[in-house]
Write a protein that holds these residues in place. Structure first.
Motif, PDB file in Angstrom:
ATOM      1  N   ILE A 176       0.837  -1.208   0.000  1.00 29.34           N
ATOM      2  CA  ILE A 176       0.000   0.000   0.000  1.00 29.34           C
ATOM      3  C   ILE A 176       0.871   1.256   0.000  1.00 29.34           C
ATOM      4  CG2 ILE A 176      -1.527   1.368   1.491  1.00 29.34           C
ATOM      5  CD1 ILE A 176      -2.891  -1.331   2.248  1.00 29.34           C
ATOM      6  N   LEU A 177       1.865   1.283   0.876  1.00 30.84           N
ATOM      7  CA  LEU A 177       2.727   2.460   0.973  1.00 30.84           C
ATOM      8  C   LEU A 177       3.543   2.664  -0.300  1.00 30.84           C
ATOM      9  CD1 LEU A 177       3.986   2.131   4.664  1.00 30.84           C
ATOM     10  CD2 LEU A 177       2.185   3.620   3.786  1.00 30.84           C
ATOM     11  N   ARG A 178       4.052   1.588  -0.855  1.00 26.61           N
ATOM     12  CA  ARG A 178       4.826   1.710  -2.101  1.00 26.61           C
ATOM     13  C   ARG A 178       3.958   2.264  -3.226  1.00 26.61           C
ATOM     14  NH1 ARG A 178       9.869  -0.414  -2.257  1.00 26.61           N
ATOM     15  NH2 ARG A 178      10.491  -1.852  -0.588  1.00 26.61           N
ATOM     16  N   LEU A 179       2.721   1.814  -3.308  1.00 20.44           N
ATOM     17  CA  LEU A 179       1.826   2.299  -4.359  1.00 20.44           C
ATOM     18  C   LEU A 179       1.495   3.776  -4.133  1.00 20.44           C
ATOM     19  CD1 LEU A 179       0.123   1.821  -6.850  1.00 20.44           C
ATOM     20  CD2 LEU A 179      -1.687   0.903  -5.373  1.00 20.44           C
ATOM     21  N   ALA A 180       1.236   4.150  -2.885  1.00 22.73           N
ATOM     22  CA  ALA A 180       0.952   5.559  -2.586  1.00 22.73           C
ATOM     23  C   ALA A 180       2.126   6.449  -2.987  1.00 22.73           C
ATOM     24  CB  ALA A 180       0.631   5.725  -1.106  1.00 22.73           C
ATOM     25  N   ILE A 181       3.320   6.035  -2.641  1.00 23.41           N
ATOM     26  CA  ILE A 181       4.514   6.827  -2.969  1.00 23.41           C
ATOM     27  C   ILE A 181       4.704   6.906  -4.486  1.00 23.41           C
ATOM     28  CG2 ILE A 181       7.040   6.859  -2.803  1.00 23.41           C
ATOM     29  CD1 ILE A 181       6.652   5.557   0.028  1.00 23.41           C
ATOM     30  N   ALA A 182       4.542   5.788  -5.168  1.00 22.98           N
ATOM     31  CA  ALA A 182       4.684   5.771  -6.630  1.00 22.98           C
ATOM     32  C   ALA A 182       3.672   6.682  -7.305  1.00 22.98           C
ATOM     33  CB  ALA A 182       4.532   4.347  -7.155  1.00 22.98           C
ATOM     34  N   ASP A 183       2.484   6.799  -6.718  1.00 25.08           N
ATOM     35  CA  ASP A 183       1.427   7.634  -7.283  1.00 25.08           C
ATOM     36  C   ASP A 183       1.505   9.093  -6.824  1.00 25.08           C
ATOM     37  OD1 ASP A 183       0.345   5.537  -8.708  1.00 25.08           O
ATOM     38  OD2 ASP A 183      -1.184   5.057  -7.201  1.00 25.08           O
ATOM     39  N   GLY A 184       2.508   9.419  -6.014  1.00 19.66           N
ATOM     40  CA  GLY A 184       2.634  10.792  -5.522  1.00 19.66           C
ATOM     41  C   GLY A 184       1.620  11.142  -4.453  1.00 19.66           C
ATOM     42  N   LYS A 185       1.188  10.136  -3.708  1.00 20.19           N
ATOM     43  CA  LYS A 185       0.205  10.348  -2.634  1.00 20.19           C
ATOM     44  C   LYS A 185       0.884  10.213  -1.275  1.00 20.19           C
ATOM     45  CE  LYS A 185      -2.704  10.329  -6.047  1.00 20.19           C
ATOM     46  NZ  LYS A 185      -3.180  11.625  -6.622  1.00 20.19           N
ATOM     47  N   GLY A 186       0.143  10.572  -0.216  1.00 19.24           N
ATOM     48  CA  GLY A 186       0.711  10.540   1.116  1.00 19.24           C
ATOM     49  C   GLY A 186      -0.148   9.791   2.103  1.00 19.24           C
ATOM     50  N   ILE A 187       0.167   9.970   3.367  1.00 12.35           N
ATOM     51  CA  ILE A 187      -0.610   9.404   4.460  1.00 12.35           C
ATOM     52  C   ILE A 187      -0.854  10.498   5.489  1.00 12.35           C
ATOM     53  CG2 ILE A 187       0.308   7.084   4.103  1.00 12.35           C
ATOM     54  CD1 ILE A 187       2.073   7.488   6.556  1.00 12.35           C
ATOM     55  N   GLU A 188      -1.831  10.269   6.338  1.00 11.97           N
ATOM     56  CA  GLU A 188      -2.064  11.222   7.425  1.00 11.97           C
ATOM     57  C   GLU A 188      -1.728  10.587   8.759  1.00 11.97           C
ATOM     58  OE1 GLU A 188      -5.827  12.515   8.869  1.00 11.97           O
ATOM     59  OE2 GLU A 188      -6.709  10.525   8.822  1.00 11.97           O
ATOM     60  N   ILE A 197       5.040  12.849   1.862  1.00 12.69           N
ATOM     61  CA  ILE A 197       3.778  13.601   1.936  1.00 12.69           C
ATOM     62  C   ILE A 197       3.006  13.132   3.164  1.00 12.69           C
ATOM     63  CG2 ILE A 197       1.591  14.099   0.793  1.00 12.69           C
ATOM     64  CD1 ILE A 197       3.041  13.682  -1.887  1.00 12.69           C
ATOM     65  N   LEU A 198       2.831  14.060   4.096  1.00 10.11           N
ATOM     66  CA  LEU A 198       2.250  13.727   5.393  1.00 10.11           C
ATOM     67  C   LEU A 198       1.355  14.869   5.835  1.00 10.11           C
ATOM     68  CD1 LEU A 198       2.775  11.540   7.756  1.00 10.11           C
ATOM     69  CD2 LEU A 198       4.245  13.299   8.728  1.00 10.11           C
ATOM     70  N   THR A 199       0.146  14.550   6.276  1.00  9.14           N
ATOM     71  CA  THR A 199      -0.720  15.567   6.876  1.00  9.14           C
ATOM     72  C   THR A 199      -1.044  15.156   8.307  1.00  9.14           C
ATOM     73  OG1 THR A 199      -2.767  14.517   6.083  1.00  9.14           O
ATOM     74  CG2 THR A 199      -1.773  16.218   4.672  1.00  9.14           C
ATOM     75  N   ILE A 200      -1.497  16.123   9.090  1.00  8.25           N
ATOM     76  CA  ILE A 200      -1.900  15.875  10.475  1.00  8.25           C
ATOM     77  C   ILE A 200      -3.360  16.279  10.607  1.00  8.25           C
ATOM     78  CG2 ILE A 200      -1.426  16.333  12.909  1.00  8.25           C
ATOM     79  CD1 ILE A 200       1.385  17.231  12.075  1.00  8.25           C
TER      80      ILE A 200
END
Length: 262
Positions: free
Chosen positions: A174-186, A216-219
């Motif tokens: 999941i994390l690898r796909l998010a990073i590859a797609d330019g997405k982040g986590i909160e 890419i990280l939000t709070i």
């Protein structure tokens, strides 16, 4: 720079917090920026879907009224399942969002919070299905900003917290796909009010995300009431620094803007 990027108001079916009251409280707390992220969960029926025309209108009104006091952004939390992807795509294409949280609250229209989905399943089956659903949605849907409360299944797991090591393989995918797609986590500070023993997502996930190159990280507080807003932010910011993060993000028109952690 201090921003809360997971905020619910009376436009969410599980909150009665008036939007303007949220803004006033955010100003009192000294927040520089606030992103509204009200719920839509199409599979739960029409009453679970945000009234987006009214939602956008009120945010625009509040932007004018509180200009110079706080920056307001228009986001949403998409509680998505594989069979509801098209409905969310249609919604996204229709409105000018700044930010979208991608979350999972149900599978096969069966809710986690009331234990409907968990009935008759082992802990392994619950966790495996949860992460696989997120992964399958991510492979098909790309118009989101960050993954909301990634390991939130632990707050509705009737067996307790399932050890990270058992989920590591799918979480890493999941994390690898998010990073590859330019997405982040909160980082979602609701973990404190749910009395969970770790952050959400847990420190192991946060460390893995950083090791894999995630930036890419939000709070977000996942607030539904006044006392939730920006709760535990100072503590979480220090924890993120200890893990090794140096920046977090706000968003404008779906593009991340990086800020040093205060």
């Amino acid at each position: 720079m201090l921003a809360d990027y997971h905020v619910h108001t009376a436009y969410s079916p599980d909150s009665t917090y008036p939007m303007e009251d949220v803004v006033k409280r955010a100003i009192e707390l000294g927040l520089d920026e606030l992103c509204f992220s009200d719920h839509s969960d199409y599979a739960m029926g029409a009453n679970q879907v945000c009234d987006f025309p009214a939602y956008f209108r009120q945010i625009d009104e509040l932007k004018q009224r509180y200009q110079g006091q706080i920056v307001l952004k228009t986001g949403a939390e998409f509680g998505m399942q594989t069979h509801t992807i098209q409905q969310f795509q249609d919604t996204f294409d229709q409105y000018p969002f700044d930010f979208v949280l991608l979350s999972c609250h149900q599978i096969d229209n069966r809710e986690f919070s009331n234990q409907d989905f968990q009935q008759g399943k082992t802990q392994e089956e619950i966790n495996s299905a949860y992460y696989q659903e997120i992964y399958e949605v991510m492979k098909q849907y790309k118009d989101y900003s960050v993954l909301g409360h990634l390991d939130a299944i632990k707050r509705d797991d009737p067996y307790g917290v399932y050890p990270f090591v058992h989920n590591k393989e799918i979480i890493e995918a999941i994390l690898r796909l998010a990073i590859a797609d330019g997405k982040g986590i909160e980082v979602n500070t609701s973990s404190f009010r749910y009395h969970l023993p770790d952050l959400t997502p847990c420190r192991e996930i946060l460390r893995l995300y950083l090791e894999l190159g995630g930036t890419i990280l939000t709070i977000g507080s996942d607030s539904h009431k006044q006392e939730h807003l920006a709760a535990q932010f100072p503590f979480v910011i220090q924890e993120l620094k200890q893990i090794g993060f140096t920046h977090y993000c706000t968003f404008t028109k779906m593009e991340p803007i990086f800020h040093e952690l205060p």
